[in-house]
Design a protein around this motif. Structure first.
Motif, mmCIF file in Angstrom:
data_model
loop_
_atom_site.group_PDB
_atom_site.id
_atom_site.type_symbol
_atom_site.label_atom_id
_atom_site.label_comp_id
_atom_site.label_asym_id
_atom_site.label_seq_id
_atom_site.Cartn_x
_atom_site.Cartn_y
_atom_site.Cartn_z
ATOM 1 N N MET A 240 -5.002 2.607 13.847
ATOM 2 C CA MET A 240 -6.032 1.632 12.983
ATOM 3 C C MET A 240 -6.904 1.056 13.550
ATOM 4 O O MET A 240 -6.411 0.997 14.868
ATOM 5 C CB MET A 240 -4.870 0.659 11.798
ATOM 6 C CG MET A 240 -4.772 0.937 11.390
ATOM 7 S SD MET A 240 -4.496 -0.450 9.789
ATOM 8 C CE MET A 240 -4.206 -0.048 8.342
ATOM 9 N N LEU B 256 -0.111 1.375 13.381
ATOM 10 C CA LEU B 256 0.016 0.528 12.422
ATOM 11 C C LEU B 256 1.588 -0.781 12.873
ATOM 12 O O LEU B 256 0.554 -2.133 12.483
ATOM 13 C CB LEU B 256 0.141 1.056 10.899
ATOM 14 C CG LEU B 256 -0.645 1.690 10.492
ATOM 15 C CD1 LEU B 256 -1.745 2.404 11.037
ATOM 16 C CD2 LEU B 256 -0.226 2.401 8.888
ATOM 17 N N ALA C 7 -8.782 -3.964 8.859
ATOM 18 C CA ALA C 7 -9.227 -2.650 9.386
ATOM 19 C C ALA C 7 -10.235 -1.487 9.020
ATOM 20 O O ALA C 7 -10.408 -1.810 7.607
ATOM 21 C CB ALA C 7 -7.474 -2.005 8.712
ATOM 22 N N VAL D 106 -9.160 4.610 9.790
ATOM 23 C CA VAL D 106 -7.128 4.881 10.632
ATOM 24 C C VAL D 106 -8.148 5.818 11.095
ATOM 25 O O VAL D 106 -9.079 7.064 10.905
ATOM 26 C CB VAL D 106 -6.722 5.919 8.876
ATOM 27 C CG1 VAL D 106 -6.457 4.673 8.374
ATOM 28 C CG2 VAL D 106 -7.204 6.594 8.755
#
Length: 339
Positions: free
Chosen positions: A144, A223, A237, A240
């Motif tokens: 992330m 993560l 976040a 990704v």
């Protein structure tokens, strides 16, 4: 008559000898053909050591122990973890490379040990091409991109705008120098033209703490290091690093949605020393694939931010070749030199 009798007797004796020799040869051949399956069926007859190049208690170590527990049940023999942490995973990998090729030593190997260490260390003490062979992909671990929530940044586009408005002042907290998360952040900076100022930290915890304290603007990590803070609202976040959005995080876009082609994964692959019999490698592969498709294990992996990727040994080899080529290109583009 005597000559004829002697000749007939000699011919008869020769036929007997040939028949005996043929029978002996056939018996030996059958024994040889039957020996390999017998050996494969006999494995394992004792405990199997799993070398893990991470400290005990780290997230990858937890994943390794979950797998070891499943394999213990599958093989009817203890699969015990031996932690050998160290720079570039070299202590663990060199130990694996020097281990006997009998199937009783396996390695739970991270991406950096295969893609980065050979490129960034002049003397890594093991050769990926000749010393070890892949058995199965255990799981992949996407990362992330996270920022301190108080920055107000909610997307990569906003991060880019913020970075351009504050040139040289956007700090990137890198979790361990020349790790996969660190270099993924550097590749993102290059792709997006962010001109990030990198601050190296000793590990995930210290890097995340820096972002939480406002000493750094963002970090890139797996993560497990970030999720609890994201859920608590302290970190946001914004992307990704996988090619697509992740299950359970569908509201977080992939970097590739903004910068096409971007794809960076952490992963774990089971390796053995070169020379382990193919029957044992195949059995390991089948049993690992069965284990990682267990519903309970999938759920436990998901809690740790990793996703099973079952496949045969050939698929694992192809995946590794692809990953090594990609990171070789990345290392060259970043201008990194072996130390």
């Amino acid at each position: 008559m005597k000559f004829r009798a002697s000749f007939a007797s000699a011919a008869f004796n020769k036929s007997i000898r040939q028949a005996v020799a043929l029978s002996t040869t056939l018996a030996a051949a059958l024994l040889l053909l039957g020996s390999e399956p017998a050996q494969a069926q006999a494995w394992p007859t004792k405990a199997v050591k799993m070398i893990v190049p991470f400290p005990a208690g780290a997230a990858p170590d937890v994943v390794a122990r979950l797998l070891a527990d499943r394999l213990t049940h599958a093989w009817g023999q203890s699969v015990y973890v031996e932690n050998r942490p160290g720079a570039g995973a070299i202590p663990g990998m060199s130990t694996l490379a020097r281990s006997p090729s009998d199937g009783y030593t396996i390695g739970f190997v991270p991406a950096a040990a295969i893609t980065l260490t050979p490129a960034l260390y002049k003397a890594p003490q093991y050769n990926v091409d000749t010393d070890i062979v892949p058995v199965a992909i255990v799981a992949t671990g996407p990362m992330m991109v996270a920022v301190n929530s108080q920055t107000g940044i909610t997307s990569l586009a906003e991060l880019s705008t913020y970075a351009k408005a504050h040139p040289g002042k956007v700090n990137f907290a890198a979790a361990q120098p020349n790790s996969v998360p660190h270099l993924t952040g550097e590749m993102l900076s290059r792709s997006a033209g962010l001109n990030l100022f990198t601050i190296p930290y000793s590990g995930s915890q210290t890097a995340v703490t820096a972002v939480l304290a406002g000493d750094a603007t963002l970090t890139v990590d797996g993560l497990p290091a970030l999720v609890q803070h994201v859920k608590a609202g302290k970190l946001r976040a914004i992307a990704v690093t996988s090619a697509k959005r992740l299950p359970g995080f569908e509201d977080v876009p992939a970097v590739a949605e903004t910068y096409p082609g971007f794809d960076s994964l952490g992963w774990f692959v089971l390796f053995v020393p070169t020379g382990v019999p193919s029957q044992i490698v195949e059995q390991m592969n089948r049993d690992v694939n069965k284990a990682v498709q267990d519903t309970d294990l999938i759920a436990r992996f998901a809690e740790l931010g990793v996703y099973p990727r079952p496949g045969n040994a050939a698929a694992a080899k192809a995946f590794l070749l692809e990953q090594r080529a990609a990171w070789k290109k990345n290392v060259a583009e970043l201008g990194l030199q072996p130390q």
